[in-house]
Design a protein around this motif. Sequence first.
Motif, PDB file in Angstrom:
ATOM      1  N   VAL A   1       0.841  -1.194   0.000  1.00 28.65           N
ATOM      2  CA  VAL A   1       0.000   0.000   0.000  1.00 28.65           C
ATOM      3  C   VAL A   1       0.879   1.247   0.000  1.00 28.65           C
ATOM      4  O   VAL A   1       1.755   1.401   0.859  1.00 28.65           O
ATOM      5  CB  VAL A   1      -0.935   0.033   1.225  1.00 28.65           C
ATOM      6  CG1 VAL A   1      -1.776   1.316   1.216  1.00 28.65           C
ATOM      7  CG2 VAL A   1      -1.825  -1.205   1.241  1.00 28.65           C
ATOM      8  N   PHE A   2       0.648   2.134  -0.954  1.00 28.66           N
ATOM      9  CA  PHE A   2       1.331   3.432  -1.025  1.00 28.66           C
ATOM     10  C   PHE A   2       0.340   4.465  -0.497  1.00 28.66           C
ATOM     11  O   PHE A   2      -0.677   4.732  -1.128  1.00 28.66           O
ATOM     12  CB  PHE A   2       1.724   3.742  -2.470  1.00 28.66           C
ATOM     13  CG  PHE A   2       2.791   4.798  -2.615  1.00 28.66           C
ATOM     14  CD1 PHE A   2       3.023   5.746  -1.623  1.00 28.66           C
ATOM     15  CD2 PHE A   2       3.575   4.856  -3.765  1.00 28.66           C
ATOM     16  CE1 PHE A   2       4.008   6.713  -1.754  1.00 28.66           C
ATOM     17  CE2 PHE A   2       4.572   5.824  -3.917  1.00 28.66           C
ATOM     18  CZ  PHE A   2       4.787   6.765  -2.903  1.00 28.66           C
ATOM     19  N   LEU A   3       0.644   5.053   0.659  1.00 28.98           N
ATOM     20  CA  LEU A   3      -0.310   5.938   1.316  1.00 28.98           C
ATOM     21  C   LEU A   3      -0.367   7.345   0.724  1.00 28.98           C
ATOM     22  O   LEU A   3      -1.384   8.029   0.874  1.00 28.98           O
ATOM     23  CB  LEU A   3       0.018   6.050   2.810  1.00 28.98           C
ATOM     24  CG  LEU A   3      -0.419   4.882   3.695  1.00 28.98           C
ATOM     25  CD1 LEU A   3       0.025   5.126   5.131  1.00 28.98           C
ATOM     26  CD2 LEU A   3      -1.916   4.649   3.633  1.00 28.98           C
ATOM     27  N   ASP A   4       0.723   7.802   0.102  1.00 33.35           N
ATOM     28  CA  ASP A   4       0.719   9.165  -0.441  1.00 33.35           C
ATOM     29  C   ASP A   4       1.453   9.210  -1.777  1.00 33.35           C
ATOM     30  O   ASP A   4       2.452   9.894  -1.927  1.00 33.35           O
ATOM     31  CB  ASP A   4       1.295  10.171   0.552  1.00 33.35           C
ATOM     32  CG  ASP A   4       2.578   9.703   1.235  1.00 33.35           C
ATOM     33  OD1 ASP A   4       3.078   8.615   0.891  1.00 33.35           O
ATOM     34  OD2 ASP A   4       3.086  10.428   2.107  1.00 33.35           O
ATOM     35  N   ARG A   5       0.895   8.524  -2.760  1.00 38.17           N
ATOM     36  CA  ARG A   5       1.484   8.404  -4.088  1.00 38.17           C
ATOM     37  C   ARG A   5       1.674   9.760  -4.761  1.00 38.17           C
ATOM     38  O   ARG A   5       2.612   9.946  -5.559  1.00 38.17           O
ATOM     39  CB  ARG A   5       0.609   7.503  -4.964  1.00 38.17           C
ATOM     40  CG  ARG A   5       1.012   7.401  -6.434  1.00 38.17           C
ATOM     41  CD  ARG A   5       2.393   6.785  -6.606  1.00 38.17           C
ATOM     42  NE  ARG A   5       2.753   6.583  -8.000  1.00 38.17           N
ATOM     43  CZ  ARG A   5       3.298   7.517  -8.806  1.00 38.17           C
ATOM     44  NH1 ARG A   5       3.520   8.734  -8.325  1.00 38.17           N
ATOM     45  NH2 ARG A   5       3.619   7.230 -10.053  1.00 38.17           N
TER      46      ARG A   5
ATOM     47  N   PRO B   1      -4.782  11.245   8.731  1.00 34.39           N
ATOM     48  CA  PRO B   1      -4.447  10.415   9.896  1.00 34.39           C
ATOM     49  C   PRO B   1      -5.535   9.414  10.277  1.00 34.39           C
ATOM     50  O   PRO B   1      -5.224   8.273  10.637  1.00 34.39           O
ATOM     51  CB  PRO B   1      -4.236  11.459  11.005  1.00 34.39           C
ATOM     52  CG  PRO B   1      -3.759  12.678  10.279  1.00 34.39           C
ATOM     53  CD  PRO B   1      -4.520  12.685   8.979  1.00 34.39           C
ATOM     54  N   ASP B   2      -6.801   9.821  10.170  1.00 34.86           N
ATOM     55  CA  ASP B   2      -7.877   8.911  10.572  1.00 34.86           C
ATOM     56  C   ASP B   2      -8.193   7.851   9.515  1.00 34.86           C
ATOM     57  O   ASP B   2      -9.060   6.998   9.723  1.00 34.86           O
ATOM     58  CB  ASP B   2      -9.142   9.690  10.932  1.00 34.86           C
ATOM     59  CG  ASP B   2      -9.675  10.546   9.783  1.00 34.86           C
ATOM     60  OD1 ASP B   2      -9.056  10.541   8.693  1.00 34.86           O
ATOM     61  OD2 ASP B   2     -10.699  11.221   9.972  1.00 34.86           O
ATOM     62  N   GLU B   3      -7.485   7.882   8.381  1.00 38.99           N
ATOM     63  CA  GLU B   3      -7.695   6.881   7.334  1.00 38.99           C
ATOM     64  C   GLU B   3      -6.609   5.814   7.322  1.00 38.99           C
ATOM     65  O   GLU B   3      -6.753   4.780   6.666  1.00 38.99           O
ATOM     66  CB  GLU B   3      -7.715   7.566   5.949  1.00 38.99           C
ATOM     67  CG  GLU B   3      -8.850   8.554   5.756  1.00 38.99           C
ATOM     68  CD  GLU B   3      -8.727   9.341   4.458  1.00 38.99           C
ATOM     69  OE1 GLU B   3      -9.774   9.691   3.893  1.00 38.99           O
ATOM     70  OE2 GLU B   3      -7.584   9.600   4.016  1.00 38.99           O
ATOM     71  N   VAL B   4      -5.517   6.052   8.037  1.00 39.30           N
ATOM     72  CA  VAL B   4      -4.327   5.222   7.895  1.00 39.30           C
ATOM     73  C   VAL B   4      -4.569   3.778   8.329  1.00 39.30           C
ATOM     74  O   VAL B   4      -4.251   2.830   7.601  1.00 39.30           O
ATOM     75  CB  VAL B   4      -3.144   5.835   8.685  1.00 39.30           C
ATOM     76  CG1 VAL B   4      -1.962   4.873   8.724  1.00 39.30           C
ATOM     77  CG2 VAL B   4      -2.731   7.156   8.052  1.00 39.30           C
ATOM     78  N   VAL B   5      -5.122   3.573   9.514  1.00 41.85           N
ATOM     79  CA  VAL B   5      -5.294   2.213  10.030  1.00 41.85           C
ATOM     80  C   VAL B   5      -6.202   1.394   9.116  1.00 41.85           C
ATOM     81  O   VAL B   5      -5.893   0.241   8.779  1.00 41.85           O
ATOM     82  CB  VAL B   5      -5.849   2.241  11.469  1.00 41.85           C
ATOM     83  CG1 VAL B   5      -6.223   0.822  11.919  1.00 41.85           C
ATOM     84  CG2 VAL B   5      -4.821   2.838  12.425  1.00 41.85           C
ATOM     85  N   GLU B   6      -7.304   1.974   8.679  1.00 43.07           N
ATOM     86  CA  GLU B   6      -8.235   1.254   7.812  1.00 43.07           C
ATOM     87  C   GLU B   6      -7.566   0.883   6.490  1.00 43.07           C
ATOM     88  O   GLU B   6      -7.738  -0.243   5.988  1.00 43.07           O
ATOM     89  CB  GLU B   6      -9.470   2.117   7.554  1.00 43.07           C
ATOM     90  CG  GLU B   6     -10.484   1.516   6.593  1.00 43.07           C
ATOM     91  CD  GLU B   6     -11.114   0.228   7.103  1.00 43.07           C
ATOM     92  OE1 GLU B   6     -11.564  -0.579   6.264  1.00 43.07           O
ATOM     93  OE2 GLU B   6     -11.152   0.020   8.332  1.00 43.07           O
ATOM     94  N   ARG B   7      -6.775   1.783   5.941  1.00 43.67           N
ATOM     95  CA  ARG B   7      -6.129   1.529   4.650  1.00 43.67           C
ATOM     96  C   ARG B   7      -4.985   0.514   4.756  1.00 43.67           C
ATOM     97  O   ARG B   7      -4.621  -0.106   3.758  1.00 43.67           O
ATOM     98  CB  ARG B   7      -5.618   2.840   4.064  1.00 43.67           C
ATOM     99  CG  ARG B   7      -6.758   3.752   3.614  1.00 43.67           C
ATOM    100  CD  ARG B   7      -6.271   5.070   3.040  1.00 43.67           C
ATOM    101  NE  ARG B   7      -7.397   5.815   2.462  1.00 43.67           N
ATOM    102  CZ  ARG B   7      -7.302   6.958   1.799  1.00 43.67           C
ATOM    103  NH1 ARG B   7      -6.097   7.523   1.654  1.00 43.67           N
ATOM    104  NH2 ARG B   7      -8.369   7.540   1.303  1.00 43.67           N
TER     105      ARG B   7
ATOM    106  N   LEU C   1       0.855   1.835  14.537  1.00 44.19           N
ATOM    107  CA  LEU C   1       1.515   0.584  14.157  1.00 44.19           C
ATOM    108  C   LEU C   1       1.043  -0.597  15.010  1.00 44.19           C
ATOM    109  O   LEU C   1       1.014  -1.738  14.527  1.00 44.19           O
ATOM    110  CB  LEU C   1       3.029   0.741  14.263  1.00 44.19           C
ATOM    111  CG  LEU C   1       3.653   1.702  13.244  1.00 44.19           C
ATOM    112  CD1 LEU C   1       5.101   1.998  13.600  1.00 44.19           C
ATOM    113  CD2 LEU C   1       3.569   1.134  11.826  1.00 44.19           C
ATOM    114  N   SER C   2       0.673  -0.322  16.249  1.00 41.94           N
ATOM    115  CA  SER C   2       0.216  -1.408  17.128  1.00 41.94           C
ATOM    116  C   SER C   2      -1.088  -2.035  16.645  1.00 41.94           C
ATOM    117  O   SER C   2      -1.446  -3.143  17.041  1.00 41.94           O
ATOM    118  CB  SER C   2       0.036  -0.889  18.554  1.00 41.94           C
ATOM    119  OG  SER C   2      -1.027   0.057  18.623  1.00 41.94           O
ATOM    120  N   LYS C   3      -1.797  -1.332  15.763  1.00 41.56           N
ATOM    121  CA  LYS C   3      -3.061  -1.830  15.218  1.00 41.56           C
ATOM    122  C   LYS C   3      -2.870  -2.527  13.866  1.00 41.56           C
ATOM    123  O   LYS C   3      -3.850  -2.876  13.207  1.00 41.56           O
ATOM    124  CB  LYS C   3      -4.046  -0.669  15.061  1.00 41.56           C
ATOM    125  CG  LYS C   3      -4.361   0.035  16.383  1.00 41.56           C
ATOM    126  CD  LYS C   3      -5.192   1.291  16.161  1.00 41.56           C
ATOM    127  CE  LYS C   3      -5.430   2.026  17.478  1.00 41.56           C
ATOM    128  NZ  LYS C   3      -6.162   3.302  17.285  1.00 41.56           N
TER     129      LYS C   3
END
Length: 325
Positions: free
Chosen positions: A7-11, A37-43, A62-64
Amino acid sequence: MTVPVVVFLDRATIPSQIKLAELPFEHQWVEYDYSKPDEVVERLKNADIVIVNKVVLDAETLSKLPNMRLIAVSATGYNNIDVEYCRRANIAVTNVQGYATQSVPEHVIAMLFALRRNLFGYHQDIASGEWQRNKQFCFFTHPIGDIAGSTLGIIGSGALGQATATLAKALGMKVLFAERKSESKQEMMDCRTGYLPFELVLQLSDAITLHCPLTEQTENLISEAEFNKMKSSAILINTGRGGLVDEQALVDALKSGQIAGAGVDVFTQEPTDESNPLIANMDMPNLLLTPHVAWGSDSSIQKLADILMDNITAFERGDVKNRVV
């Protein structure tokens, strides 16, 4: 065997004209232009490998993410990653180095030329009608200096600092490398071969350029006390990290004439806004601002992209390459 999810978070931090090489192993590829920030864990909930430039991956996040095996940073700086947590959790972290050794030094020298010759000031004067009022074929409202024969102080002697030194010497500049800043008088005198004490470099240099990392030790490395030690004709160039320079102290030094000019490509907060003292005073003719693009020539970004994908390939192959952790 489970196919790894990449997954590339900020292409969008890599321009669209720059091509990313195909990974030579079976995988699932997912990319997002930007990630809040609130999208990171789900993605990242199913990701084995994440590519990230500026998105923060702290311990709580990261713990999630129990599947995470590799964080491939598409930049040199990795202060947005909790590397200590990664070390404990056996998450590998890689970064990209040495890709901008042409682009950044050229940007530094371009800023230096523009400021030393007061190009921006003369541009503003023409726009305001000074030439028409002067009624001469030329006018001299700002001093014009030469680069050749002047002294460049370099803080940070890694690949970018060394490449900048090479370019500066080719232009006829004398180059001084600064030893690490220290409060200890003994440490200030105990310099490595080829280095001069930090404060002495500030005093001797006609221009200072910053190429060191941002750490607890280097935060506000250049502030009021340091500006007071510099020549009134000196120019400061920062293409390193915004937090290396006290931004309000820099504005004050420019306004008071403590230093002659500054070129800034990096800011304490990016993107920044009018609350930043540099932005609020960007109409000053001796202040040149660019939006963190010193590294950004097409050739440099393509090299970055190639190294980035090589890092992921090497990791999946079991090789250690450009590992931070």
